[in-house]
Design a protein around this motif. Structure first.
Motif, short mmCIF file in Angstrom:
data_model
loop_
_atom_site.label_atom_id
_atom_site.label_comp_id
_atom_site.label_asym_id
_atom_site.label_seq_id
_atom_site.Cartn_x
_atom_site.Cartn_y
_atom_site.Cartn_z
N MET A 1 0.84 -1.19 0.00
CA MET A 1 0.00 0.00 0.00
C MET A 1 0.89 1.25 0.00
SD MET A 1 -2.95 1.00 2.70
CE MET A 1 -4.04 2.30 2.33
N ILE A 2 0.49 2.22 -0.78
CA ILE A 2 1.24 3.47 -0.84
C ILE A 2 0.87 4.32 0.38
CG2 ILE A 2 1.61 5.59 -2.14
CD1 ILE A 2 1.03 4.03 -4.68
N GLN A 3 1.89 4.77 1.09
CA GLN A 3 1.69 5.58 2.29
C GLN A 3 1.52 7.06 1.91
OE1 GLN A 3 1.62 4.16 5.47
NE2 GLN A 3 1.58 2.27 4.30
N SER A 4 0.84 7.79 2.77
CA SER A 4 0.60 9.21 2.49
C SER A 4 1.90 10.00 2.38
CB SER A 4 -0.30 9.82 3.56
OG SER A 4 0.29 9.72 4.84
N TRP A 5 2.89 9.67 3.20
CA TRP A 5 4.15 10.41 3.15
C TRP A 5 4.85 10.21 1.81
CZ3 TRP A 5 8.79 7.97 2.40
CH2 TRP A 5 8.85 6.61 2.68
N MET A 6 4.64 9.04 1.18
CA MET A 6 5.23 8.79 -0.14
C MET A 6 4.59 9.68 -1.20
SD MET A 6 5.37 4.69 -0.21
CE MET A 6 6.38 3.72 0.87
N VAL A 7 3.27 9.78 -1.14
CA VAL A 7 2.56 10.62 -2.11
C VAL A 7 2.93 12.09 -1.91
CG1 VAL A 7 0.29 11.38 -2.89
CG2 VAL A 7 0.66 8.97 -2.32
N ILE A 8 2.91 12.53 -0.66
CA ILE A 8 3.24 13.93 -0.36
C ILE A 8 4.68 14.23 -0.77
CG2 ILE A 8 3.62 15.57 1.53
CD1 ILE A 8 1.07 14.27 2.83
N GLY A 9 5.60 13.32 -0.48
CA GLY A 9 6.99 13.50 -0.89
C GLY A 9 7.15 13.55 -2.40
N ALA A 10 6.42 12.69 -3.10
CA ALA A 10 6.50 12.66 -4.56
C ALA A 10 5.94 13.95 -5.17
CB ALA A 10 5.75 11.44 -5.11
N VAL A 11 4.83 14.43 -4.63
CA VAL A 11 4.25 15.68 -5.13
C VAL A 11 5.21 16.84 -4.86
CG1 VAL A 11 2.37 17.35 -4.79
CG2 VAL A 11 1.85 14.91 -4.99
N THR A 12 5.77 16.89 -3.67
CA THR A 12 6.73 17.94 -3.33
C THR A 12 7.92 17.92 -4.28
OG1 THR A 12 6.10 17.83 -0.99
CG2 THR A 12 8.23 18.83 -1.48
N PHE A 13 8.45 16.73 -4.53
CA PHE A 13 9.59 16.59 -5.44
C PHE A 13 9.22 16.99 -6.87
CE2 PHE A 13 12.21 14.07 -8.37
CZ PHE A 13 13.46 14.53 -8.01
N ALA A 14 8.06 16.54 -7.33
CA ALA A 14 7.62 16.85 -8.70
C ALA A 14 7.49 18.35 -8.91
CB ALA A 14 6.30 16.14 -9.00
N ILE A 15 6.95 19.05 -7.94
CA ILE A 15 6.82 20.51 -8.06
C ILE A 15 8.20 21.16 -8.06
CG2 ILE A 15 5.96 22.61 -6.95
CD1 ILE A 15 3.58 20.86 -5.95
N ALA A 16 9.08 20.67 -7.21
CA ALA A 16 10.43 21.25 -7.13
C ALA A 16 11.20 21.09 -8.43
CB ALA A 16 11.20 20.61 -5.98
N VAL A 17 10.92 20.05 -9.20
CA VAL A 17 11.59 19.83 -10.48
C VAL A 17 11.29 20.98 -11.44
CG1 VAL A 17 11.63 18.29 -12.51
CG2 VAL A 17 11.76 17.35 -10.21
N GLY A 18 10.23 21.73 -11.18
CA GLY A 18 9.88 22.87 -12.02
C GLY A 18 10.98 23.89 -12.15
N THR A 19 11.91 23.93 -11.22
CA THR A 19 13.01 24.90 -11.30
C THR A 19 13.98 24.58 -12.43
OG1 THR A 19 14.33 23.70 -9.67
CG2 THR A 19 12.91 25.48 -8.85
N PHE A 20 13.88 23.40 -13.01
CA PHE A 20 14.79 23.03 -14.09
C PHE A 20 14.42 23.69 -15.41
CE2 PHE A 20 15.45 19.41 -11.17
CZ PHE A 20 16.79 19.64 -10.92
N PHE A 21 13.38 24.53 -15.43
CA PHE A 21 13.00 25.23 -16.64
C PHE A 21 13.77 26.54 -16.81
CE2 PHE A 21 9.17 22.62 -15.88
CZ PHE A 21 9.22 21.89 -17.05
N ILE A 22 14.78 26.72 -15.98
CA ILE A 22 15.64 27.91 -16.08
C ILE A 22 16.67 27.67 -17.17
CG2 ILE A 22 17.27 29.39 -14.83
CD1 ILE A 22 15.97 28.31 -12.23
#
Length: 157
Positions: A1-22
């Motif tokens: 089962m996927i834990q909530s901290w995994m989903v929250i961590g993945a979402v946080t990481f995915a948003i942070a990847v947005g800085t690579f558009f520089i």
């Protein structure tokens, strides 16, 4: 089962990847700006923001664990995501438009939203609110630094 901290961590990481558009062109503009003499900690900024985002993700996970799936919890999760998007967009937006003023505006909006989110989380969990304190401490520093950059580089405001 996927834990909530995994989903929250993945979402946080995915948003942070947005800085690579520089693009390198944008970074070159920023690197040429005059900086305040007191800005000696600039190399530590990525590490500081990493700690801030990890604390924010931990806060979001605590809030989710208190009342998973409720409307209020979903609204708070949306607020966590919005805060991260505003914070992450600070650098790409400022660099893309070569405007320190855009950075200052986004930083100020982030500070206000951070305060509102912390106050909203406080009744749910004091620990979750405490974990947002690094954001509340560091975000105004970034916004103030941007204001100082504007003063030193008025043509780039």
């Amino acid at each position: 089962m996927i834990q909530s901290w995994m989903v929250i961590g993945a979402v946080t990481f995915a948003i942070a990847v947005g800085t690579f558009f520089i693009t390198p062109r944008d970074v070159k503009w920023f690197a040429q700006l005059t900086r305040p003499r007191w800005l000696v900690f600039e190399p530590l900024i990525p590490l500081i923001w990493t700690v801030v985002f990890v604390c924010g993700a931990a806060s979001a996970n605590i809030v989710w664990q208190k009342n998973p799936g409720s409307l209020i919890t979903w609204l708070l999760m949306g607020s966590f995501v919005l805060l991260e998007i505003i914070t992450i967009s600070y650098i790409p937006a400022m660099l893309r438009w070569r405007s320190l003023r855009i950075g200052e505006i986004l930083g100020s909006v982030g500070v206000i939203l951070g305060v509102l989110l912390t106050l909203s989380v406080l009744p749910i969990s004091k620990l979750a609110a405490l974990l947002l304190l690094p954001y509340l401490a560091w975000s105004p520093v970034g916004t103030y630094t941007t204001e100082e950059l504007i003063q030193l580089n008025p043509k780039d405001a």
